[in-house]
Design an enzyme around this catalytic site. Structure first.
Site, short mmCIF file in Angstrom:
data_model
loop_
_atom_site.label_atom_id
_atom_site.label_comp_id
_atom_site.label_asym_id
_atom_site.label_seq_id
_atom_site.Cartn_x
_atom_site.Cartn_y
_atom_site.Cartn_z
N TYR A 1 0.59 -1.39 0.08
CA TYR A 1 -0.04 0.09 0.04
C TYR A 1 0.94 1.36 -0.02
CZ TYR A 1 -3.78 3.32 0.97
OH TYR A 1 -4.60 4.38 1.11
N PHE B 1 -8.30 20.25 -25.27
CA PHE B 1 -8.60 19.11 -25.21
C PHE B 1 -9.89 18.66 -24.39
CE2 PHE B 1 -8.59 14.50 -24.12
CZ PHE B 1 -8.88 13.97 -25.24
N ASP C 1 1.16 19.09 -21.57
CA ASP C 1 0.32 17.65 -21.91
C ASP C 1 1.54 16.69 -22.55
OD1 ASP C 1 -0.92 15.44 -22.55
OD2 ASP C 1 -2.93 16.59 -22.41
N LYS D 1 -1.42 6.13 -23.80
CA LYS D 1 -1.02 6.61 -25.15
C LYS D 1 0.55 5.92 -25.44
CE LYS D 1 -4.79 9.04 -24.58
NZ LYS D 1 -5.67 8.98 -23.32
N PHE E 1 -19.97 13.92 -25.51
CA PHE E 1 -19.83 12.81 -26.81
C PHE E 1 -19.63 11.41 -26.31
CE2 PHE E 1 -15.14 12.07 -25.55
CZ PHE E 1 -14.91 13.40 -24.90
#
Ligand code: F0G
Length: 469
Positions: free
Chosen positions: A84, A136, A227, A270, A461
């Site tokens: 943990y 984004f 980002d 990604k 969306f």
């Protein structure tokens, strides 16, 4: 190595972008009938996010969390330390991030938006303004929920699908300075850049532009956060296209970009070649202290952040694989292989071809439909009906409503994203996909619009429903 701008095909390999791996395990795919797809799409309210994956043949919805892991990543899972607190796996991930990206302080999160939430809450005060190179969806929403207004300062070319500008992710420095002058530097908690720019078509920023943004931020006393979800792909484009950068390795370019910023967030789903995970990484110890404090509220203890130890092991390994030249040649080569087939047939797509996806210009393909009839949403539905290929709307539905006026935001780009997961599909799957697009292209004049029949409040969306008009 060519340095000419905007080649749609990688020039690093003269003949082939062939994959630098072979396939050890396979996952069966199901081909459905047209009647089955019609029923599945109607059941999903014409929203490809609401389809069940068993009803999909080739899943090009997203490159997020859909990557195939390497044998080294699968082996690393077995080393996961599931303590943990103080997990060894966290320290391995932290060391990797320090070495590859160069940020000293790391907060793991369950995925990218967990990091976006935390950094927005730490840095933003109500009434602030955050300039960035195109919005984004999740990034902007977290900035807005923290009380900021997002202002787009990307170059105009980014909004033009036909523009061949080699770095459509670049910030327009005049626009950025105007936003700072108008609101005052004290109202700008940070400038928010992304490499690459997803909504613009996976378009890169140039190193020169990031340097210039950094200088502008320094002159105005404003921090710069990035980002870095697809930073390796952006670095590949810089090496390929930017004068003077061909001699640099992708790893060096990645590091240069990070060195120019005060901190970064990443969706590891990604570039980093995993199925789940993300992190926030910063240089300022005060920001770090607050961020890891919020981490224990929203994500989990600051040494796991909502991830299993094994997930952190896979991310650490994936980050190292993500910056390999041969991997990126094949990854972006495959995207461009698909894109070139459509370009050759005259299908309007966002130019130049980007890093993670081919973006169809739905406004150009279904030019007879007004934006209020959701042409990109319809086109994504038609591709699914045609061949069971799942893609995603990136237009008026994704843009959502302006929180102040309640009106639809009307982006100039009305796109369908054909997104390629990393190391998952073959060249033949790309051929099937191209054929599906060409079949819909041939019958485009007879494709009608949609009505929205259900609209959720946030990120509509994902869950909105539609019916043919
Ligand atoms: N930033 C960028 C540039 C992204 O593309 C995404 C996710 C996020 C942040 C959020 O990360 O999903 O891990 O919470 N993009 C996915 C996509 C959803 O399909 O493009 P996340």
């Amino acid at each position: 190595m060519s340095q000419t701008p905007s080649p749609d095909r990688p020039t690093t390999r003269r003949h082939s972008w062939a994959e630098p791996y072979k396939i050890k395990m396979v996952e069966p795919l199901q081909v459905t009938s047209r009647a089955e797809r019609e029923s599945a799409l109607a059941g999903a309210g014409w929203n490809t996010f609401l389809l069940r994956s068993r009803d999909v043949y080739i899943d090009l919805l997203t490159d997020s969390g859909t990557n195939a892991m390497s044998q080294e990543q699968w082996a690393a899972l077995m080393l996961g330390d599931e303590a943990y607190a103080g997990s060894e796996s966290f320290y391995r991930l932290e060391r990797t991030i320090q070495e590859v990206y160069g940020y000293p302080f790391v907060v793991p999160t369950h995925q990218g938006r967990g990091a976006e939430h935390i950094i927005s809450q730490v840095l933003i005060s109500p009434g602030d303004v955050v300039p960035g190179n195109m919005y984004f969806t999740t990034t902007r929403l977290h900035q807005e929920l923290a009380g900021a207004a997002f202002v787009d300062v990307i170059v105009d070319e980014a909004h033009d699908p036909a523009s061949e500008h080699p770095f459509k992710g670049d910030v327009d420095l005049d626009k950025l300075q105007r936003v700072i002058d108008e609101h005052g530097a004290e109202r700008i908690p940070y400038v928010s850049i992304a490499v690459t720019v997803n909504m613009a078509g996976g378009q890169p920023m140039s190193l020169a532009n990031i340097v210039a943004v950094r200088e502008l931020c320094d002159r105005n006393g404003v921090p710069l956060y990035c980002d870095i979800t697809r930073i390796a792909e952006n670095a590949w484009f810089i090496r390929e296209r930017e004068p003077g950068c061909a001699q640099l390795s992708v790893a060096e370019i990645v590091r240069r970009i990070c060195d120019l910023t005060d901190g970064a967030w990443m969706s590891a789903k990604k570039d980093a070649l995993v199925n789940i995970g993300g992190f926030l990484a910063v240089r300022d110890e005060g920001v770090f202290d607050e961020a890891r404090n919020l981490c224990v509220v929203y994500e989990g203890l600051h040494t796991y952040g909502g991830l299993a130890g094994r997930d952190m092991e896979a991310i650490a390994q994936g980050i190292r694989e993500s910056i390999a030249q041969a991997h990126l040649d094949a990854r972006i080569g495959q995207v461009h292989y698909l894109g070139q087939q459509l370009v050759r047939e005259g299908v309007p797509v966002v130019r130049p071809l980007g890093g993670h996806a081919v973006f169809l210009d739905a406004a150009g393909i279904l030019a007879h439909l007004p934006q209020d009839q959701f042409p990109a949403q319809r086109l994504a539905g038609e591709l699914y009906l045609e061949a069971g290929v799942r893609t995603m709307e990136r237009g008026i539905v994704s843009a959502g409503r302006d929180p102040r006026t309640g009106e639809h935001r009307r982006p100039r780009l009305e796109l369908v994203r054909i997104t390629i997961p990393r190391r998952v599909y073959t060249q033949a799957h790309m051929d099937v996909t191209a054929d599906a697009v060409l079949a819909v292209w041939d019958r485009r004049a007879s494709v009608g619009g949609l009505d929205m029949t259900f609209e959720p409040k946030y990120l509509r969306f994902f869950q909105a429903r539609f019916a043919p008009r």
